[in-house]
Design a protein around this motif. Structure first.
Motif, PDB file in Angstrom:
ATOM      1  N   ALA A  68       6.446   2.282  -1.082  1.00 51.42           N
ATOM      2  CA  ALA A  68       5.856   3.360  -0.281  1.00 51.42           C
ATOM      3  C   ALA A  68       6.652   4.663  -0.384  1.00 51.42           C
ATOM      4  O   ALA A  68       6.082   5.754  -0.271  1.00 51.42           O
ATOM      5  CB  ALA A  68       5.743   2.925   1.176  1.00 51.42           C
ATOM      6  N   LYS A 140      -0.058   8.308  -3.732  1.00 48.87           N
ATOM      7  CA  LYS A 140       0.370   7.875  -2.410  1.00 48.87           C
ATOM      8  C   LYS A 140      -0.379   6.596  -1.988  1.00 48.87           C
ATOM      9  O   LYS A 140       0.195   5.706  -1.386  1.00 48.87           O
ATOM     10  CB  LYS A 140       0.131   8.980  -1.385  1.00 48.87           C
ATOM     11  CG  LYS A 140       1.032  10.178  -1.592  1.00 48.87           C
ATOM     12  CD  LYS A 140       0.686  11.299  -0.639  1.00 48.87           C
ATOM     13  CE  LYS A 140       1.467  12.551  -0.972  1.00 48.87           C
ATOM     14  NZ  LYS A 140       1.077  13.683  -0.162  1.00 48.87           N
ATOM     15  N   THR A 144       2.031   1.403  -1.810  1.00 48.99           N
ATOM     16  CA  THR A 144       2.097   0.824  -0.478  1.00 48.99           C
ATOM     17  C   THR A 144       2.800  -0.523  -0.604  1.00 48.99           C
ATOM     18  O   THR A 144       2.715  -1.192  -1.635  1.00 48.99           O
ATOM     19  CB  THR A 144       0.699   0.605   0.122  1.00 48.99           C
ATOM     20  OG1 THR A 144      -0.062  -0.204  -0.768  1.00 48.99           O
ATOM     21  CG2 THR A 144      -0.017   1.917   0.343  1.00 48.99           C
TER      22      THR A 144
END
Length: 145
Positions: A68, A140, A144
């Motif tokens: 992340a 982005k 994760t």
């Protein structure tokens, strides 16, 4: 992106270590006092560059693992690298180029000036790409835990 970051970071670390290992002065530069000051400053910037390359490597490893924090680390690398590259280029262009021009003549200074501009352009191209690509929403979303 992460694989390229790891490759370029490794090349940066290797190049920095080679740069610290030795340096050679061109003909007539041993007598120029500013050259010795430049070489000392260059070693300091090279050590800073090793730190930037380490950050680059950490960001690349995080990107490969889809962590992340990878986009944030990559953007941090990009910004720091651009700031240091442009700052160092300005210092060399404003300070060393006139000293070399005074000591060695116009041709040496012209070559240094062209080298600084071309080096700065090449030096900031990859960090700009990292900023653009790792700042996208898709990057982005992909990163994760």
């Amino acid at each position: 992106m992460g694989i390229l970051m790891i490759i370029f970071a490794s090349l940066g670390l290797l190049g920095g270590l080679i740069g610290l290992a030795g340096s050679a002065a061109g003909p007539g530069l041993d007598e120029v006092k500013e050259w010795h000051t430049y070489m000392t400053m260059n070693k300091i910037v090279t050590v800073i560059g090793l730190g930037i390359s380490a950050l680059h490597l950490v960001a690349g490893l995080a990107a490969v693992r889809y962590k992340a924090n990878a986009p944030m680390l990559a953007r941090m690398y990009g910004l720091v690298n651009i700031i240091v590259t442009l700052g160092w280029s300005v210092v060399v262009f404003a300070w060393l180029k006139p000293a070399i021009e005074k000591a060695a003549g116009g041709l040496g200074a012209a070559a240094i000036g062209a080298g600084i501009v071309i080096g700065a352009i090449i030096g900031i191209t990859w960090p700009i790409l990292v900023l653009i690509l790792m700042g996208r929403p898709a990057a982005k979303a992909a990163c994760t835990n």
